[in-house]
Design a protein around this motif. Structure first.
Motif, mmCIF file in Angstrom:
data_model
loop_
_atom_site.group_PDB
_atom_site.id
_atom_site.type_symbol
_atom_site.label_atom_id
_atom_site.label_comp_id
_atom_site.label_asym_id
_atom_site.label_seq_id
_atom_site.Cartn_x
_atom_site.Cartn_y
_atom_site.Cartn_z
ATOM 1 N N CYS A 59 14.612 -1.711 -6.141
ATOM 2 C CA CYS A 59 15.436 -2.815 -6.635
ATOM 3 C C CYS A 59 15.648 -3.820 -5.497
ATOM 4 O O CYS A 59 15.657 -3.447 -4.322
ATOM 5 N N SER A 112 18.342 -4.984 -4.673
ATOM 6 C CA SER A 112 19.551 -4.579 -3.946
ATOM 7 C C SER A 112 19.236 -3.505 -2.897
ATOM 8 O O SER A 112 19.931 -3.395 -1.887
ATOM 9 N N HIS A 120 17.773 3.789 -7.796
ATOM 10 C CA HIS A 120 18.581 3.983 -9.004
ATOM 11 C C HIS A 120 17.839 3.562 -10.283
ATOM 12 O O HIS A 120 18.433 3.512 -11.339
ATOM 13 N N GLU A 121 16.543 3.238 -10.175
ATOM 14 C CA GLU A 121 15.781 2.812 -11.360
ATOM 15 C C GLU A 121 14.684 3.836 -11.578
ATOM 16 O O GLU A 121 13.554 3.632 -11.174
ATOM 17 N N GLU A 141 16.184 0.076 -16.493
ATOM 18 C CA GLU A 141 17.456 -0.326 -15.875
ATOM 19 C C GLU A 141 17.535 -1.845 -15.734
ATOM 20 O O GLU A 141 18.525 -2.471 -16.126
HETATM 21 ZN ZN LIG Z 1 18.862 -2.363 -9.410
#
Ligand SMILES: [Zn+2]
Length: 343
Positions: free
Chosen positions: A37, A39, A59-60, A149
């Motif tokens: 990501c 981020s 987190h994806e 996501e």
């Molecule tokens: Zn993300």
């Protein structure tokens, strides 16, 4: 297990770490794909303060359940799953109100902001609480599921906007989220979709994704053109998908009186805000944070082929090469969309 560990700022190492252990209401997922990501890339150098090392980002993701806790009955070994990026408590006031994305004590996978640390999915295995799991339909690949996501974040902003058939929309910032907003607006009944970006390649990507018009922020007659395209009024709804002053101001400027501005991007913690333009034109400024259950819809849209994500995947690479791809994304030496790492 092997994992890609952020050992210190700007230093990723692919190395052995202890296997994670599940408790009663968790499952252990063997990770099959995990996207990098923006981020994560911004978190790499410590500038966001949300990836305090040592930790595992990511987190994806998607994968296969290999173990279930004693309290898990709905899920079993072998299930193909993806999961929310947010782990939220079930007994929180905001969760009970239906706003789990705003719950106190929520934790994001692969994030370590100081108040908590939750290891993410750039690893062979990850522990996931059963209440954030979603089944992956048969014809959806693990790589596509790892994109859910980002698409769900885009859909959440559209849900926040409460779009009506025929609404004209402007998207400022045609990165990953901006492009997915455009794709979703195509099937949400928007009449006119106008994309604006700083980068010509991204304007082209926006047009490819289904935008009717694409402009550069630097275009001196941008506002005039938007007014012309929207019955001399301005867009009914603006989606801001960057989070910088220039982009937020453009979103506000090009929205019609009484219209809505949905703020999704938040790269900068503060932006310059054109107060009078908002007050005197009665704009509704709405924030959109993460996801509130939009996973199921996106998985359905992927299964039916109504939304496509493959064009936004640039590379699928082994997790062991993760440091190399992070460096490439960080240095921005070439224009890359999603890089997916496979353990
Ligand atoms: Zn993300």
């Amino acid at each position: 297990m092997k994992a890609l560990v952020l050992e210190e700022y700007n230093k990723l190492a692919y190395k052995d770490v202890p296997d994670p252990v599940i408790t009663e209401n968790d499952v252990l997922v063997k990770v099959m794909a995990c996207g990098i990501c923006g981020s994560d890339v911004h978190g790499l150098d410590g500038s966001t303060g949300r990836r305090i090392p040592p930790m595992i980002m990511g987190h994806e993701a998607s994968g296969v359940i290999v173990e279930t806790g004693k309290g898990v009955s709905k899920w079993k070994k072998g299930d193909r799953v993806t999961f929310d990026s947010t782990v939220y408590p079930l007994n929180d006031w905001f969760t009970l109100e239906g706003n789990y994305n705003l719950s106190d004590m929520r934790e994001v996978l692969g994030v370590s902001p100081g108040t908590y640390k939750r290891d993410g999915a750039f690893a062979e295995f990850i522990v996931i609480p059963q209440h954030i799991l979603y089944n992956i339909p048969k014809n959806v690949t693990f790589e596509q599921a790892a994109m859910v996501e980002a698409v769900a974040v885009a859909l959440h902003s559209i849900n926040i906007a409460g779009i009506k058939t025929g609404d004209s929309c402007i998207i400022t910032g045609a990165g990953m989220i901006g492009v997915f907003i455009i794709k979703l607006l195509r099937i949400s009944g928007a009449s006119k979709i106008i994309a604006v970006d700083i980068n010509t390649a991204r304007v082209a990507a926006a047009l490819n994704a289904g935008a009717d018009h694409g402009f550069m922020f630097s275009d001196p007659s941008l506002n005039e053109k938007v007014i012309q395209l929207t019955n001399s009024r301005g867009a009914d709804i603006s989606f801001e998908a960057v989070g910088r002053s220039e982009s937020v101001n453009s979103a506000i400027e090009n929205t019609r009186k009484g219209g809505k501005v949905i703020l999704v991007g938040n790269v900068s913690p503060k932006v310059e805000f054109p107060l009078q333009k908002v007050v005197t034109r009665e704009l509704k400024i709405l924030g959109s944070c993460a996801i509130r259950g939009e996973y199921e819809v996106i998985l359905d849209l992927l299964q039916s082929g109504k939304i496509k994500v493959d064009d936004m995947i640039s590379i699928v690479a082994p997790l062991s090469d993760g440091a190399y791809w992070f460096e490439k994304l960080y240095s921005r030496t070439e224009e890359l969309n999603k890089v997916i790492l496979v353990p």
